[in-house]
Design a protein around this motif. Structure first.
Motif, PDB file in Angstrom:
ATOM      1  N   GLU A 234       0.834  -1.209   0.000  1.00 17.66           N
ATOM      2  CA  GLU A 234       0.000   0.000   0.000  1.00 17.66           C
ATOM      3  C   GLU A 234       0.867   1.257   0.000  1.00 17.66           C
ATOM      4  O   GLU A 234       1.921   1.305   0.641  1.00 17.66           O
TER       5      GLU A 234
ATOM      6  N   THR B 126      -4.299   2.310  -1.606  1.00 10.34           N
ATOM      7  CA  THR B 126      -4.064   1.964  -3.012  1.00 10.34           C
ATOM      8  C   THR B 126      -2.636   1.460  -3.177  1.00 10.34           C
ATOM      9  O   THR B 126      -1.730   1.919  -2.469  1.00 10.34           O
TER      10      THR B 126
ATOM     11  N   GLU C   7       0.729   2.686  -8.451  1.00  9.85           N
ATOM     12  CA  GLU C   7       0.062   2.591  -9.750  1.00  9.85           C
ATOM     13  C   GLU C   7       0.751   3.478 -10.780  1.00  9.85           C
ATOM     14  O   GLU C   7       1.393   4.474 -10.442  1.00  9.85           O
TER      15      GLU C   7
ATOM     16  N   ASN D 147      -1.886  -1.191 -11.395  1.00 12.80           N
ATOM     17  CA  ASN D 147      -0.978  -1.639 -10.336  1.00 12.80           C
ATOM     18  C   ASN D 147       0.360  -2.054 -10.961  1.00 12.80           C
ATOM     19  O   ASN D 147       0.398  -2.926 -11.829  1.00 12.80           O
TER      20      ASN D 147
END
Length: 458
Positions: A29, A76, A79, A111
């Motif tokens: 993350e 998230t 990315e 990702n």
């Protein structure tokens, strides 16, 4: 939870900080860290316990205060923004533009850690890629969808060779779009400029996506660079149907950064201090190449690594050789003779070559010519060792004939200009001309019909 900031940091150790974890935090993350002056730094979670999270910062941790700094878990993973505007752009190791232009216009983010390719979905690589370099096309053929690394050493011209491959690579079996993705890890500024200038001058920059983590960038950034490059390649290949050639240099710098992080985390070291998961980490990158059923595109990968002290048994080339389908080895002795490219004939190998050459793909005599050149060159090496002991004047006439063959092979076949682009027909013709130095009875690896067709009738 995104939008909620946690004040206070447990500890700071180099590029790694330890913070109290949020309830739903996960491995990989992205975390935003702000110091007392609200300066923002980005990191990612690399380890978790019930109470704490270990965060790796992409940059310096200087100025981060244990009491006043805050962390925000962004919910998230790392990315990369992908879209039509990727080609022709230059990014840093984290996927941020460094060419003076804004971010590409796209709402799609992917990702960077990628996903493993189901082995059942893979298509076996068979299509020949012409690089225009005889030592590769003739004896160590590159196949579309293959992983073929270049094993080099400090001071050897691996960057020039990689640039030449990018300029000249061409698929013969189909008239389909072919683009390149370049990932540089820990490279010097002059090397970065060399690649950009070379691609601009040759007119291929519009078909290249570049990710560059320079030597003065945080070493932690090198961990992300190849993942960003491969993510861009996967988008172009599997969503846009393009055939992509990925060049990654220098994998040794990547592995050094991996060792640095492992040491900071206090992990038990493996061979030469590298983490025990070095093999699986490299496989995670290399195995993102290939062709997939139902997709028109493909990814062909050429990782470049400099062998410490020219030691091919070092953990990095050793493990790379287990994962990939062969290797191109550059030889320091050949380079000192003034040869370019200094591709070592015998240690180099392409395991998929046999499936991508022959009638209908390159030429019917390709396999036989390559096998005979390898066999004769191997005998040349043995005769040279013998000559070093007893003297060349004591050799038999047959042995001297092989020495002449070896000299011609190195000067005419292995050596060529940096901007010389040979077709596979030219490469095989040069090979036949050199084989004329040998007695016909020694050409036992070649079909007699081919000898009659390509040697006697010409």
């Amino acid at each position: 939870m995104r939008g909620m900031e946690h004040r206070g940091i447990v500890s700071v150790d180099g590029p790694v900080i330890i913070v109290k974890r949020s309830e739903n935090s996960f491995y990989g993350e992205i975390v935003a860290v702000r110091d007392r002056f609200a300066e923002k730094r980005i990191g990612r979670v690399i380890d978790l316990s019930e109470e704490y999270a270990v965060v790796q910062i992409f940059g310096s941790t200087s100025g981060i205060d244990l009491n006043e700094s805050t962390t925000e878990f962004l919910d998230t993973p790392m990315e990369l923004r992908v879209g039509e505007g990727l080609l022709g752009r230059v990014f840093n190791g984290l996927g941020e533009p460094v060419d003076g232009y804004p971010h590409i216009v796209s709402s799609k983010k992917v990702n960077v850690n990628g996903y493993p390719i189901n082995p059942y979905a893979r298509v076996y690589p068979k299509d020949f890629i012409q690089t225009g370099i005889s030592s590769i096309d003739g004896m160590n053929t590159l196949i579309r969808g293959q992983k073929l690394p270049i094993f080099s050493g400090d001071g050897l011209p691996h960057n020039r060779l990689a640039a030449q491959i990018v300029r000249q690579a061409k698929i013969l079996s189909a008239d389909e779009e072919f683009v390149m993705v370049f990932g540089g890890m820990g490279i010097k500024y002059d090397i970065a400029r060399f690649f950009i200038n070379t691609f601009e001058e040759s007119g291929v920059l519009s078909k290249v996506v570049m990710f560059q983590s320079l030597a003065d960038s945080p070493s932690i950034e090198r961990i992300i660079t190849p993942r960003c490059a491969l993510t861009a390649a996967e988008y172009l290949a599997y969503e846009k149907g393009m055939h992509v050639l990925v060049v990654l240099t220098d994998m040794t710098n990547y592995c050094e950064a991996l060792r640095e992080i492992s040491t900071t985390r206090g992990e038990v070291p493996g061979r030469k201090g590298y983490p025990g998961y070095l093999y699986s980490d490299l496989a995670e990158l290399y195995e993102r190449a290939g062709k997939i059923k139902g997709s028109k595109g493909s990814i062909t990968q050429i990782p470049i690594l400099t062998m410490p002290n020219d030691d091919i048994s070092h953990p990095i080339p050793d493990l790379t050789g287990y994962i990939t389908e062969g290797q191109i080895v550059l030889d320091r002795e050949l380079s000192q003779k003034g040869m370019y490219p200094p591709v070592a004939g015998l240690p180099s190998l392409s395991r998929l070559m046999k499936d991508g050459i022959g009638k209908g793909m390159t030429r019917e005599d390709h396999k036989d010519v390559s096998s005979q050149l390898f066999a004769a060159y191997s005998k040349v090496k043995s005769i040279r060792n013998l000559a070093a002991i007893i003297g060349e004047e004591e050799l038999s006439p047959s042995d001297k004939q092989y020495l002449r063959f070896g000299e011609r092979l190195e000067k005419e076949f292995l050596t060529q200009g940096e901007y010389e682009n040979r077709t596979i027909e030219q490469t095989l013709t040069i090979g036949w001309n050199i084989l004329r130095e040998l007695p016909k009875e020694d050409l036992y690896r070649i079909n007699p019909d081919f000898i009659k067709k390509y040697m006697e009738e010409q």
